[in-house]
Design a protein around this motif. Structure first.
Motif, short mmCIF file in Angstrom:
data_model
loop_
_atom_site.label_atom_id
_atom_site.label_comp_id
_atom_site.label_asym_id
_atom_site.label_seq_id
_atom_site.Cartn_x
_atom_site.Cartn_y
_atom_site.Cartn_z
N LEU A 1 17.83 60.85 -39.47
CA LEU A 1 16.55 61.07 -39.93
C LEU A 1 15.84 59.87 -40.35
CD1 LEU A 1 16.77 64.62 -41.96
CD2 LEU A 1 15.86 64.25 -39.53
N VAL A 2 16.46 59.13 -40.76
CA VAL A 2 15.75 57.78 -41.34
C VAL A 2 15.45 56.87 -40.10
CG1 VAL A 2 16.18 55.60 -42.53
CG2 VAL A 2 16.65 57.74 -43.77
N LYS A 3 16.30 56.73 -39.13
CA LYS A 3 16.16 55.72 -38.22
C LYS A 3 15.19 56.43 -36.90
CE LYS A 3 20.45 56.77 -35.25
NZ LYS A 3 21.59 56.44 -35.05
N PHE A 4 14.93 57.61 -36.76
CA PHE A 4 14.22 58.29 -35.94
C PHE A 4 12.65 57.48 -36.01
CE2 PHE A 4 10.75 61.16 -34.23
CZ PHE A 4 11.72 61.55 -33.04
N ASP A 5 12.20 57.43 -34.94
CA ASP A 5 10.76 56.73 -34.69
C ASP A 5 9.56 57.67 -34.99
OD1 ASP A 5 8.52 55.32 -34.52
OD2 ASP A 5 8.86 55.05 -32.16
N ALA B 1 12.33 64.77 -34.61
CA ALA B 1 13.13 64.16 -35.42
C ALA B 1 14.64 64.89 -35.97
CB ALA B 1 12.50 63.65 -36.74
N LEU B 2 14.41 66.32 -35.94
CA LEU B 2 15.40 67.24 -36.09
C LEU B 2 16.33 67.33 -34.92
CD1 LEU B 2 13.57 69.98 -38.09
CD2 LEU B 2 15.47 68.51 -38.97
N ALA B 3 15.66 67.19 -33.64
CA ALA B 3 16.78 67.34 -32.53
C ALA B 3 17.41 66.23 -32.06
CB ALA B 3 15.52 67.52 -31.16
N SER B 4 16.91 64.86 -32.61
CA SER B 4 17.47 63.64 -32.77
C SER B 4 19.01 63.67 -33.60
CB SER B 4 16.79 62.46 -33.22
OG SER B 4 16.88 62.41 -34.78
N THR B 5 18.89 64.76 -34.59
CA THR B 5 20.43 64.76 -35.18
C THR B 5 21.39 65.50 -34.58
OG1 THR B 5 19.61 66.89 -36.36
CG2 THR B 5 18.99 64.86 -37.31
N LEU B 6 20.96 66.30 -33.39
CA LEU B 6 21.78 67.12 -32.57
C LEU B 6 23.27 66.31 -32.18
CD1 LEU B 6 22.43 69.98 -31.99
CD2 LEU B 6 21.24 69.72 -29.82
N PRO B 7 23.22 65.21 -31.44
CA PRO B 7 24.43 64.78 -30.96
C PRO B 7 25.40 64.31 -32.02
CG PRO B 7 22.46 63.81 -29.90
CD PRO B 7 21.81 64.60 -31.01
N ALA B 8 25.08 63.62 -33.25
CA ALA B 8 25.85 63.44 -34.50
C ALA B 8 26.41 64.82 -35.13
CB ALA B 8 25.31 62.60 -35.53
N VAL B 9 25.45 65.91 -35.04
CA VAL B 9 26.03 67.11 -35.53
C VAL B 9 27.26 67.82 -34.75
CG1 VAL B 9 25.42 69.58 -35.86
CG2 VAL B 9 23.91 67.72 -36.85
N LEU B 10 27.08 67.46 -33.42
CA LEU B 10 28.21 68.23 -32.35
C LEU B 10 29.39 67.17 -32.73
CD1 LEU B 10 25.70 69.00 -29.41
CD2 LEU B 10 26.82 70.81 -30.91
N ASN B 11 29.09 66.01 -32.78
CA ASN B 11 30.35 65.03 -32.91
C ASN B 11 30.81 65.20 -34.07
OD1 ASN B 11 31.78 62.75 -31.90
ND2 ASN B 11 30.71 61.67 -33.57
N ASN B 12 30.20 65.58 -35.35
CA ASN B 12 31.04 65.61 -36.28
C ASN B 12 31.68 67.18 -36.18
OD1 ASN B 12 30.79 63.68 -38.60
ND2 ASN B 12 28.80 63.94 -37.78
N LEU B 13 31.07 68.21 -35.79
CA LEU B 13 31.68 69.58 -35.61
C LEU B 13 33.14 69.49 -34.93
CD1 LEU B 13 28.68 71.83 -35.28
CD2 LEU B 13 30.18 71.66 -37.31
#
Length: 193
Positions: free
Chosen positions: A109-113, A174-186
């Motif tokens: 969320l912080v690094k999103f443009d 911005a929320l959509a940008s979190t999806l790859p890391a969410v899936l990776n962590n799951l």
């Protein structure tokens, strides 16, 4: 997002000092509202159980907004140190177990443009999470990571309700940008089970 006994606003004390009813609610209206409340949780439980049975671990974006111009439309905004642009509530989950997920989520969320600003993203400053995340944790434990995501209403005029559609779209992205890391962590948590 409140426990059943506080789910229906009855007095200003229940709703941040605001009078939300011109006339007190009738008992049948209160009962109908409580019935809808119970139905929501009764309907949700088997849905989430199906997802956890199918996938092992799931993530829920529990999205909320909050006011920061409580002194009126022309008043001074509330203290920014106590009112981050994005507050991630983790008070109702096992934050130690989900720490990598939480950190990656906040970093994304912080690094999103955002084009128009860099948001202040903090954990458990304004809100720690409500009854919804508590209920999920009580019923599903670490099979579900639910982050209570509170956006300060900088994307709209909180007194008129008029939204800045460009900012709303930016938050969505911005929320959509979190999806790859969410899936990776799951996936990492599923592999450990």
């Amino acid at each position: 997002n409140r426990a059943e006994d506080k789910a229906v606003y009855l007095t200003p004390a229940d709703s941040w000092g605001l009078n939300v009813w011109n006339v007190a609610l009738a008992e049948e209206d209160i009962s109908a509202s409580v019935s809808l409340y119970k139905n929501f949780y009764e309907t949700l439980k088997p849905v989430l159980k199906n997802y956890t049975d199918t996938y092992g671990k799931i993530f829920i974006y529990d999205i909320h907004t909050y006011n920061h111009m409580r002194n009126g439309p022309e008043g001074k905004p509330d203290d920014p140190l106590l009112n981050p642009d994005i507050n991630i509530g983790t008070g109702n989950i096992d934050a130690g177990y989900w720490r990598n997920m939480i950190n990656d989520f906040m970093n994304d969320l912080v690094k999103f443009d955002y084009k128009y600003y860099k948001p202040d993203v903090k954990e458990n400053v304004k809100f720690k999470g409500g009854y919804f995340s508590k209920w999920i944790n009580e019923n599903f434990g670490n099979d579900v990571c639910v982050l209570s995501i509170e956006f300060k209403k900088t994307f709209m005029n909180e007194w008129t309700g008029e939204a800045d559609n460009d900012k709303v779209e930016t938050i969505k992205n911005a929320l959509a940008s979190t999806l790859p890391a969410v899936l990776n962590n799951l996936q990492k948590k599923i592999r450990k089970v």
